[in-house]
Enzyme design. Structure first.
Site, mmCIF file in Angstrom:
data_model
loop_
_atom_site.group_PDB
_atom_site.id
_atom_site.type_symbol
_atom_site.label_atom_id
_atom_site.label_comp_id
_atom_site.label_asym_id
_atom_site.label_seq_id
_atom_site.Cartn_x
_atom_site.Cartn_y
_atom_site.Cartn_z
ATOM 1 C CB SER A 20 -0.897 0.012 1.247
ATOM 2 O OG SER A 20 -1.534 1.264 1.419
ATOM 3 C CE1 TYR B 12 -4.697 -1.813 5.061
ATOM 4 C CE2 TYR B 12 -3.866 0.419 4.759
ATOM 5 C CZ TYR B 12 -4.295 -0.776 4.230
ATOM 6 O OH TYR B 12 -4.319 -0.944 2.862
#
Length: 254
Positions: free
Chosen positions: A138, A151
């Site tokens: 990500s 996260y």
């Protein structure tokens, strides 16, 4: 890598970005696409089969949080059937900073364990043929969304792991690169929880900024697969594909 006639394993190939990427892969004509996912979706599998009947699409239930030994057993079944596997895509991910342990287990440990398991079949030190790994990380691995620090940290860890895999390629024969999507319109980002509720509107605030569709992301994902560049850190953001140059601040010198 030319996708045509290749054997590909796609972990979480039925998710938001995953399913559109599976569609684009099938269009490119691999010999086999093996999808490992936690929840079976017969309609999605049927759609992929209909998209290109020449491609053999198979599904196995798989939870990335199982021990390495369990993953190895599943991979042995797949390797016994296919004989060779060219590409492993690790795509499992969750976004919910309420679930601290599961976020780390899925986003980081699961990627490490699945990779570790496939090394039993690929590692050239064991007589294996080598292979290619594409890890979905990500852009939060570059710079965190600080309202979801768990996260973001899990994705930074997955990115660091992938960078190390690439450097180990001369030893293992296994190359690797990371796929780092920006904010993409999936169910993942429509509603999620910030850590300790530091920002209850984090999902809403994110979606106020420019995003990309899952199709745009998937099309660029396939371009990255075709480029097949060991060590590449691909940013897939706003419908564009860009190779990121990692800034080195320290070196172990070993």
């Amino acid at each position: 890598m030319v996708i045509a006639n290749k054997n590909i394993i796609f972990v979480a190939g039925l998710g938001g970005i995953g399913f559109d990427t599976s569609r684009e892969i099938v269009k490119s004509g691999p010999k086999n696409l093996v999808i490992l996912d936690r929840i079976e979706n017969p309609a999605a599998i049927a759609e992929l089969k209909a998209l290109n009947p020449k491609v053999i699409v198979t599904f196995y239930p798989y939870d990335v949080t199982v021990p390495v030994a369990e993953t190895t057993k599943l991979l042995k079944i797949i390797f016994d059937k296919l004989k060779t596997v060219d590409l492993l895509i690790n795509g499992a991910g969750i976004l919910d900073d309420y679930q601290i342990e599961r976020t780390i287990a899925v986003n980081f440990t699961g990627t490490v364990n699945t990779t570790t398991a496939i090394m039993s079949f690929w590692d050239k030190r064991k007589g294996g043929p080598g292979g290619v790994i594409a890890n979905i990380c990500s852009v939060t691995g570059f710079n965190a969304i600080y309202q979801v620090p768990v996260y973001s940290a899990s994705k930074a860890a997955a990115l660091s792991f992938t960078n190390s895999l690439a450097k180990l390629a001369p030893i293992t024969g296994v190359t690797a690169y990371s796929i780092n999507p920006g904010i993409t319109k999936t169910t993942l980002v429509h509603k999620f929880n910030s850590w300790l509720d530091v920002e209850p509107r984090v999902a809403e605030l994110l979606l106020e900024h420019p995003t990309q569709t899952t199709l745009q992301c998937a099309q660029n994902f396939v371009k990255a697969i075709e480029a097949n560049q060991n060590g590449a850190i691909w940013k897939l953001d706003l419908g564009r594909l860009e190779a990121i140059e990692w800034t080195k601040h320290w070196d172990s010198h070993i």
